[in-house]
Design a protein around this motif. Structure first.
Motif, PDB file in Angstrom:
ATOM      1  N   ASP A  58       7.420   9.932   6.348  1.00 16.61           N
ATOM      2  CA  ASP A  58       6.149  10.668   6.385  1.00 16.61           C
ATOM      3  C   ASP A  58       5.496  10.574   7.759  1.00 16.61           C
ATOM      4  OD1 ASP A  58       6.535  11.366   3.783  1.00 16.61           O
ATOM      5  OD2 ASP A  58       4.894  10.159   2.948  1.00 16.61           O
ATOM      6  N   ALA A  59       5.558   9.402   8.359  1.00 18.79           N
ATOM      7  CA  ALA A  59       4.925   9.219   9.670  1.00 18.79           C
ATOM      8  C   ALA A  59       5.599  10.068  10.740  1.00 18.79           C
ATOM      9  CB  ALA A  59       4.958   7.744  10.061  1.00 18.79           C
ATOM     10  N   THR A  60       6.924  10.065  10.744  1.00 19.10           N
ATOM     11  CA  THR A  60       7.640  10.832  11.775  1.00 19.10           C
ATOM     12  C   THR A  60       7.545  12.333  11.548  1.00 19.10           C
ATOM     13  OG1 THR A  60       9.697  10.523  10.524  1.00 19.10           O
ATOM     14  CG2 THR A  60       9.252   8.973  12.309  1.00 19.10           C
ATOM     15  N   MET A  61       7.239  12.744  10.322  1.00 25.26           N
ATOM     16  CA  MET A  61       7.040  14.176  10.048  1.00 25.26           C
ATOM     17  C   MET A  61       5.592  14.602  10.255  1.00 25.26           C
ATOM     18  SD  MET A  61       9.434  15.333   6.844  1.00 25.26           S
ATOM     19  CE  MET A  61       8.615  14.295   5.663  1.00 25.26           C
ATOM     20  N   GLY A  62       4.720  13.653  10.517  1.00 25.89           N
ATOM     21  CA  GLY A  62       3.317  13.992  10.751  1.00 25.89           C
ATOM     22  C   GLY A  62       2.547  14.308   9.485  1.00 25.89           C
ATOM     23  N   ILE A  63       2.974  13.728   8.357  1.00 22.24           N
ATOM     24  CA  ILE A  63       2.263  13.951   7.094  1.00 22.24           C
ATOM     25  C   ILE A  63       0.865  13.341   7.180  1.00 22.24           C
ATOM     26  CG2 ILE A  63       2.250  13.478   4.607  1.00 22.24           C
ATOM     27  CD1 ILE A  63       4.420  15.445   5.516  1.00 22.24           C
ATOM     28  N   THR A  64      -0.145  14.130   6.857  1.00 17.99           N
ATOM     29  CA  THR A  64      -1.532  13.662   6.974  1.00 17.99           C
ATOM     30  C   THR A  64      -2.169  13.303   5.631  1.00 17.99           C
ATOM     31  OG1 THR A  64      -2.346  15.948   6.852  1.00 17.99           O
ATOM     32  CG2 THR A  64      -1.900  15.041   9.054  1.00 17.99           C
ATOM     33  N   HIS A  65      -1.691  13.940   4.539  1.00 18.22           N
ATOM     34  CA  HIS A  65      -2.276  13.709   3.211  1.00 18.22           C
ATOM     35  C   HIS A  65      -1.148  13.479   2.201  1.00 18.22           C
ATOM     36  CE1 HIS A  65      -5.577  15.642   5.333  1.00 18.22           C
ATOM     37  NE2 HIS A  65      -6.406  15.235   4.374  1.00 18.22           N
ATOM     38  N   VAL A  66      -1.342  12.495   1.344  1.00 16.64           N
ATOM     39  CA  VAL A  66      -0.365  12.190   0.292  1.00 16.64           C
ATOM     40  C   VAL A  66      -1.086  12.211  -1.049  1.00 16.64           C
ATOM     41  CG1 VAL A  66       1.218  10.479  -0.663  1.00 16.64           C
ATOM     42  CG2 VAL A  66       1.071  10.788   1.820  1.00 16.64           C
ATOM     43  N   LEU A  67      -0.773  13.214  -1.868  1.00 22.12           N
ATOM     44  CA  LEU A  67      -1.321  13.320  -3.225  1.00 22.12           C
ATOM     45  C   LEU A  67      -0.203  13.028  -4.204  1.00 22.12           C
ATOM     46  CD1 LEU A  67      -3.499  16.528  -2.840  1.00 22.12           C
ATOM     47  CD2 LEU A  67      -4.337  14.322  -3.664  1.00 22.12           C
ATOM     48  N   ARG A  68      -0.417  12.072  -5.081  1.00 26.70           N
ATOM     49  CA  ARG A  68       0.642  11.668  -6.002  1.00 26.70           C
ATOM     50  C   ARG A  68       0.038  10.995  -7.227  1.00 26.70           C
ATOM     51  NH1 ARG A  68       3.213   7.069  -1.947  1.00 26.70           N
ATOM     52  NH2 ARG A  68       1.433   5.641  -1.929  1.00 26.70           N
ATOM     53  N   ALA A  69       0.922  10.616  -8.162  1.00 29.85           N
ATOM     54  CA  ALA A  69       0.461  10.024  -9.410  1.00 29.85           C
ATOM     55  C   ALA A  69      -0.051   8.608  -9.204  1.00 29.85           C
ATOM     56  CB  ALA A  69       1.600  10.014 -10.429  1.00 29.85           C
ATOM     57  N   GLU A  70      -0.934   8.190 -10.106  1.00 35.54           N
ATOM     58  CA  GLU A  70      -1.520   6.850 -10.010  1.00 35.54           C
ATOM     59  C   GLU A  70      -0.462   5.747 -10.124  1.00 35.54           C
ATOM     60  OE1 GLU A  70      -4.213   6.076 -13.192  1.00 35.54           O
ATOM     61  OE2 GLU A  70      -2.879   6.858 -14.745  1.00 35.54           O
ATOM     62  N   GLU A  71       0.701   6.082 -10.660  1.00 37.97           N
ATOM     63  CA  GLU A  71       1.782   5.107 -10.752  1.00 37.97           C
ATOM     64  C   GLU A  71       2.198   4.577  -9.377  1.00 37.97           C
ATOM     65  OE1 GLU A  71       4.539   6.275 -14.513  1.00 37.97           O
ATOM     66  OE2 GLU A  71       4.451   7.748 -12.894  1.00 37.97           O
ATOM     67  N   HIS A  72       1.903   5.335  -8.339  1.00 42.12           N
ATOM     68  CA  HIS A  72       2.295   4.940  -6.988  1.00 42.12           C
ATOM     69  C   HIS A  72       1.269   4.040  -6.301  1.00 42.12           C
ATOM     70  CE1 HIS A  72       6.021   7.189  -6.282  1.00 42.12           C
ATOM     71  NE2 HIS A  72       5.508   8.125  -7.048  1.00 42.12           N
ATOM     72  N   LEU A  73       0.168   3.752  -6.961  1.00 40.35           N
ATOM     73  CA  LEU A  73      -0.844   2.890  -6.328  1.00 40.35           C
ATOM     74  C   LEU A  73      -0.262   1.542  -5.874  1.00 40.35           C
ATOM     75  CD1 LEU A  73      -4.248   3.385  -8.178  1.00 40.35           C
ATOM     76  CD2 LEU A  73      -3.864   3.392  -5.713  1.00 40.35           C
ATOM     77  N   PRO A  74       0.563   0.867  -6.701  1.00 44.63           N
ATOM     78  CA  PRO A  74       1.136  -0.412  -6.241  1.00 44.63           C
ATOM     79  C   PRO A  74       2.002  -0.256  -4.989  1.00 44.63           C
ATOM     80  CG  PRO A  74       1.342  -0.215  -8.620  1.00 44.63           C
ATOM     81  CD  PRO A  74       0.911   1.124  -8.113  1.00 44.63           C
ATOM     82  N   ASN A  75       2.628   0.913  -4.814  1.00 49.00           N
ATOM     83  CA  ASN A  75       3.449   1.131  -3.619  1.00 49.00           C
ATOM     84  C   ASN A  75       2.603   1.269  -2.361  1.00 49.00           C
ATOM     85  OD1 ASN A  75       5.894   1.174  -5.062  1.00 49.00           O
ATOM     86  ND2 ASN A  75       5.647   3.352  -5.548  1.00 49.00           N
ATOM     87  N   THR A  76       1.365   1.687  -2.549  1.00 47.24           N
ATOM     88  CA  THR A  76       0.520   1.997  -1.390  1.00 47.24           C
ATOM     89  C   THR A  76       0.286   0.771  -0.515  1.00 47.24           C
ATOM     90  OG1 THR A  76      -0.561   3.701  -2.731  1.00 47.24           O
ATOM     91  CG2 THR A  76      -1.639   3.090  -0.685  1.00 47.24           C
ATOM     92  N   LEU A  77       0.128  -0.411  -1.135  1.00 48.94           N
ATOM     93  CA  LEU A  77      -0.080  -1.637  -0.353  1.00 48.94           C
ATOM     94  C   LEU A  77       1.104  -1.877   0.581  1.00 48.94           C
ATOM     95  CD1 LEU A  77      -1.319  -4.315   0.448  1.00 48.94           C
ATOM     96  CD2 LEU A  77      -0.461  -5.294  -1.720  1.00 48.94           C
ATOM     97  N   ARG A  78       2.313  -1.808   0.068  1.00 47.47           N
ATOM     98  CA  ARG A  78       3.501  -2.037   0.889  1.00 47.47           C
ATOM     99  C   ARG A  78       3.605  -0.982   1.995  1.00 47.47           C
ATOM    100  NH1 ARG A  78       4.430  -3.504  -4.276  1.00 47.47           N
ATOM    101  NH2 ARG A  78       5.661  -5.419  -4.681  1.00 47.47           N
ATOM    102  N   GLN A  79       3.357   0.281   1.623  1.00 41.67           N
ATOM    103  CA  GLN A  79       3.474   1.351   2.616  1.00 41.67           C
ATOM    104  C   GLN A  79       2.420   1.218   3.707  1.00 41.67           C
ATOM    105  OE1 GLN A  79       3.429   4.922   0.218  1.00 41.67           O
ATOM    106  NE2 GLN A  79       5.179   4.190  -0.978  1.00 41.67           N
ATOM    107  N   ALA A  80       1.201   0.827   3.322  1.00 38.05           N
ATOM    108  CA  ALA A  80       0.138   0.645   4.319  1.00 38.05           C
ATOM    109  C   ALA A  80       0.513  -0.461   5.306  1.00 38.05           C
ATOM    110  CB  ALA A  80      -1.177   0.319   3.623  1.00 38.05           C
ATOM    111  N   LEU A  81       1.127  -1.527   4.812  1.00 42.63           N
ATOM    112  CA  LEU A  81       1.556  -2.616   5.697  1.00 42.63           C
ATOM    113  C   LEU A  81       2.636  -2.136   6.675  1.00 42.63           C
ATOM    114  CD1 LEU A  81       1.662  -5.528   3.096  1.00 42.63           C
ATOM    115  CD2 LEU A  81       0.135  -5.375   5.081  1.00 42.63           C
ATOM    116  N   VAL A  82       3.543  -1.298   6.207  1.00 40.49           N
ATOM    117  CA  VAL A  82       4.591  -0.762   7.087  1.00 40.49           C
ATOM    118  C   VAL A  82       3.980   0.143   8.144  1.00 40.49           C
ATOM    119  CG1 VAL A  82       6.638   0.729   7.170  1.00 40.49           C
ATOM    120  CG2 VAL A  82       6.401  -0.969   5.346  1.00 40.49           C
TER     121      VAL A  82
END
Length: 352
Positions: A58-82
């Motif tokens: 997503d970063a290398t493609m320049g993605i600015t907004h990510v809309l997805r299901a609430e099931e992905h909330l736990p993934n967000t912490l790991r992705q934010a750290l990366v």
């Protein structure tokens, strides 16, 4: 590692930090890093894990907004750290609630169709699916429920997406599909519904006068396109013999149905009935029958319907008779002459 022993690469999670995002739907959401251990980035097989891949991709493609299901909330912490570790700007996240089944469990295949192709095969229109899905968790602040796609594009905004989960209601979806069918231009209705009738052997071609009349008769009463075949098939049948024992119909037969049947037979044999149908004057003919028999209202119209269609419900009787003589009617249609013969054959059911 020098010996070739399989190993994994892990992300060293910083201790004692707080990671927060400003979620477009849920507002401030945060996690303490102490609740998360060092997580795998690269498996021993050499394959990177999802949370690492998606952040880099997503970063290398320049993605600015990510809309997805609430099931992905736990993934967000790991992705934010990366994102932070690689000095990539974080995208703006928005986590939407799940769509639930009527029993409020997670929607799944056991609850019915789950793919766009399946819904299409079942007779749902593209504009219906866009309309319905847009209202699962969103509204524009009004009571409006039917939208065309262009209108949704102009009105939709993330700020009105609800946090609460939405229930997938098939009854509501079917109703909405019926509304969109009725909003279609007539030529589009004929092309779409006519194709179903041709496929089912109920019309010779999409562009025949019969098909146009059949679609006009059934389009306002169906919710799924495929339902047109059963509606038209019922119109073409004459199930008087099968229905005479029905308790509700027996009440009609017991109300001196014989005089109505005699009037219908006489009208057919004189040619007056067929002439009235051809001229679009069936209502005038039936009112004349009522005047002669001193009948009106339900005592007139219901027994005439039974005599000419064999049923107690259905489209306008004059329109049904007009359909039977339209060019392109299928061989399976029970024509007026055959209906009169069947009516005579069943006369014992109401003869006193």
């Amino acid at each position: 590692m020098a010996k070739g022993t399989p190993c994994t690469y892990r992300f060293r999670v910083p201790a004692g930090e707080r990671i927060e995002i400003d979620d477009m739907i849920r507002g401030k959401v945060g996690w303490d890093t102490d609740t998360l251990g060092d997580f795998v980035l690269l498996r021993s097989s050499g394959l990177p894990v999802y949370n690492f891949c998606v952040a880099v991709d997503d970063a290398t493609m320049g993605i600015t907004h990510v809309l997805r299901a609430e099931e992905h909330l736990p993934n967000t912490l790991r992705q934010a750290l990366v994102y932070d570790a690689l000095k990539f700007p974080r995208p703006i996240f928005g986590h939407m609630s799940l769509i639930l089944a009527p029993d409020r469990s997670k929607l799944s295949k056991r609850h019915g169709a789950t793919s766009v192709g399946q819904f299409k095969d079942q007779g749902y229109l593209r504009q219906t699916m866009i309309n319905y899905l847009s209202l699962l968790g969103w509204n524009d602040g009004t009571e409006q429920e039917i939208y065309d796609t262009a209108e949704l594009v102009s009105k939709f905004g993330v700020e009105r997406i609800n946090k609460s989960p939405a229930v997938f209601d098939v009854v509501k979806l079917n109703w909405m599909n019926g509304q969109h069918i009725r909003l279609m231009p007539q030529e589009d209705q004929v092309a779409m519904v006519g194709a179903v009738l041709v496929k089912e052997g109920l019309a010779a071609s999409v562009d025949s006068p019969f098909t146009a009349k059949a679609v006009e008769l059934c389009a306002n009463g169906i919710e799924l396109v495929q339902a047109a075949s059963s509606e038209v098939r019922a119109i073409l049948e004459y199930p008087l013999k099968e229905n005479v024992e029905d308790e509700k119909m027996k009440k009609i037969l017991d109300d001196d149905f014989g005089e109505i049947a005699d009037a219908v037979v006489a009208g057919f044999e004189s040619g007056d009935l067929a002439a009235a149908v051809a001229k679009g004057e069936f209502k005038g003919w039936i009112n004349g029958v009522g005047k002669g028999l001193n009948r009106k209202g339900k005592r007139l119209f219901m027994p005439v319907r039974v005599a000419l269609t064999g049923r107690m419900q259905g489209p306008d009787v004059g329109e049904v008779l007009g359909l039977l003589v339209a060019e392109g009617a299928p061989a399976s249609a029970v024509l007026l002459a055959n209906r009169i013969e069947a009516l005579k054959a069943e006369s014992a059911a109401w003869t006193k």
